[in-house]
Design a protein around this motif. Sequence first.
Motif, mmCIF file in Angstrom:
data_model
loop_
_atom_site.group_PDB
_atom_site.id
_atom_site.type_symbol
_atom_site.label_atom_id
_atom_site.label_comp_id
_atom_site.label_asym_id
_atom_site.label_seq_id
_atom_site.Cartn_x
_atom_site.Cartn_y
_atom_site.Cartn_z
ATOM 1 N N PRO A 198 0.916 -1.237 -0.033
ATOM 2 C CA PRO A 198 0.237 0.067 -0.187
ATOM 3 C C PRO A 198 0.845 1.302 0.021
ATOM 4 O O PRO A 198 2.049 1.426 0.518
ATOM 5 C CB PRO A 198 -0.757 -0.288 1.379
ATOM 6 N N GLY A 199 0.324 2.234 -0.605
ATOM 7 C CA GLY A 199 1.030 3.540 -0.444
ATOM 8 C C GLY A 199 0.907 4.199 -1.904
ATOM 9 O O GLY A 199 -0.025 3.946 -2.670
ATOM 10 N N LEU A 200 1.507 5.317 -2.110
ATOM 11 C CA LEU A 200 1.665 6.192 -3.232
ATOM 12 C C LEU A 200 2.614 5.691 -4.282
ATOM 13 O O LEU A 200 3.810 5.295 -3.844
ATOM 14 C CB LEU A 200 1.868 7.800 -3.027
ATOM 15 N N PHE A 201 2.197 5.798 -5.718
ATOM 16 C CA PHE A 201 2.922 5.267 -6.666
ATOM 17 C C PHE A 201 2.909 6.162 -8.050
ATOM 18 O O PHE A 201 1.921 6.836 -8.352
ATOM 19 C CB PHE A 201 2.352 3.803 -7.282
ATOM 20 N N PHE A 202 4.185 6.237 -8.415
ATOM 21 C CA PHE A 202 4.176 6.825 -9.743
ATOM 22 C C PHE A 202 3.756 5.979 -10.926
ATOM 23 O O PHE A 202 4.046 4.691 -10.633
ATOM 24 C CB PHE A 202 5.624 7.472 -10.198
ATOM 25 N N ASP A 244 7.153 3.294 -6.501
ATOM 26 C CA ASP A 244 6.450 3.302 -5.004
ATOM 27 C C ASP A 244 7.433 4.754 -4.400
ATOM 28 O O ASP A 244 8.530 5.103 -4.494
ATOM 29 C CB ASP A 244 7.192 2.173 -3.906
ATOM 30 N N LEU A 245 6.560 5.423 -3.809
ATOM 31 C CA LEU A 245 7.045 6.913 -3.435
ATOM 32 C C LEU A 245 6.873 6.816 -1.882
ATOM 33 O O LEU A 245 5.696 6.966 -1.306
ATOM 34 C CB LEU A 245 6.070 8.181 -4.180
ATOM 35 N N THR A 269 11.499 0.549 -7.300
ATOM 36 C CA THR A 269 10.737 -0.266 -8.007
ATOM 37 C C THR A 269 11.407 -1.359 -8.454
ATOM 38 O O THR A 269 12.592 -1.592 -8.316
ATOM 39 C CB THR A 269 10.450 0.384 -9.406
ATOM 40 N N LYS A 270 10.780 -2.569 -8.351
ATOM 41 C CA LYS A 270 11.329 -4.219 -8.881
ATOM 42 C C LYS A 270 11.590 -3.814 -10.346
ATOM 43 O O LYS A 270 10.997 -3.291 -11.276
ATOM 44 C CB LYS A 270 10.276 -5.211 -8.340
#
Length: 581
Positions: free
Chosen positions: A37-41, A57-58, A110-111
């Motif tokens: 969970p969280g904010l993503f570009f 992921d930010l 990022t993966k």
Amino acid sequence: MSTQTSKLDLSKIPFGRAHSDILIFEENNCDGESFKPGLFFAMLIQGGEPRRQGLVDLQPIYDGRPLQYRYEACAGKLRIITDRGNVTVVIDTPRTVRIRGEGIGIRLYTKIPFMTMEQATMLPGGLADLNLMSIDNNGGRFLFKALRGKITLASFFNVAKNGPEDATIEFLPGEDGVFEVAGYTMNPDEWGYIDYLPIEEAAAGAEADFKEFLRVYGTAEEDRWRQLRELCAYAVWLHIDGPNDREIIPTMKGDLIFSDCLKAGWANVFQQPIHAMAMTDVDRAVKLLNDTYSHMAGGMLPVSISTFKTHYQASPPTFGAAVLELMERGEIPKNEAEKLYEAMEENYSWWKKSHSFKKNSFSYNHRDEINLAGGSYNALDFPLETPDLYALMILHIKALKKLGELLGDSRYAEVWEAEEEAVTEQLMGLWNGRSFDCRSVISGRRFTSQSILAYMPVILGSALPDEIIDKMEEALGDKEKFLSERGLRSESKDSRYYDGVTEGRGAVAAWLQQIIIGGLFRCGKRETAEKAALRFIKCCEENGARDVFTAEGGQKVRRPGDFINAVAGSAVIYLTDKLSN
């Protein structure tokens, strides 16, 4: 973990800007996936439904450790708030995102999948290149440059796995406790210097851009829908894209409204008039129609357009319906009317040449042209004459006639009057005393359809006999046929093809609510129209303005950021206007 405290719930609709490919949304695993969970570009990618392969992921950090945070988002900016400091994110230009931190830093992670072309590299000049353009083209490319503070990047080549490690990029404050970063979708050193505005000034510019667009819809007299309408207008604004002068082979010739900014990444052509119908600004609406027609080739409109591809195929000719509504709303400037007339005439001639197997007839040549997923028409014989296509063509002819009158040539009226009578005769030949049939072009066999498309002639309003209007209203207002608790079903409930718990046959499609309920208003059937409109709007208030709802049972779980889209936004704005007048 974040908590949302803002006008924009980023788990339902992304933070972005018109004409920009840059998006930020909140992952909350509402669809059962196991993403953090969280904010993503993210980035607008044509056909990019598996978009999570390129997500970034930010995470706010202090002294290398993640911080708990909340966010506030509006059209102009996104603020990430922690106990240690705050971060502001603004989309400055269509290709530039600005990130400013005070007291804290930001970590991007990022993966990088095994055996991929994706990589993260520090380029000369301190440019962090996060290139997620893998072989399936789902990730996009981000480049970050520090304007204040510094950037660090960790992603090393792993010999054992024969590929790069997962990428971590950190934006860290300088001695004054502040960092400021510009993010790009193209290498700034290759396409020139950017004159950066102060970040609050850039945020004010983005907010003003949205407020200017909001005026396209005027205001609703009913204040109870003001917030919903603004959110729907934001969804439409977010989906606007246009020509890109830095594309190697540019395809877009004007501003269009994309259907879905997180999955599809293209504009459906038949939806552009749907959007125009919702606009009270006639000039802006006509520009949208003319921009769409600029993609016509040899009289044929494409079915979809993106920044990468133009796909030519027929789709429902909805332009006449939009033009007639707009002409009732205000005067179209003569130069724009002339362009529109010439384009619509050329397109009509193409339909006559390619989709008419006998004089004054029209048919869909194959199932994909209908643009209604899972419609029961698909069970019938093609090429197929259908009442919805005839109704849309009649409105196309009516629009040509009115545009011709505006241009001041009496010959136009005579030609189109005869054409309208001939095509109307074909439509009326499909009436069976209870409803309109479909007819196979090859066998001549008639089919009684229980698709809502067979009731599309309601959009002709008072041009139809009262008896036909009454019978269509009776079916559309019947809870055991078309009227569900969420709006009008796309298939009658008593049809053998009906499926009320999926988004296929029987689903409540937003563009059909706008067209058909608008037709009921036009016929003077206000009570039934209001009942259907209020149910659809209530469903949008509760679930987000979606392009399609199930008619019964629970709604299909949507991915984060994908609860509100453009065509449903226009339908809500259009119907709230009708209810207010």
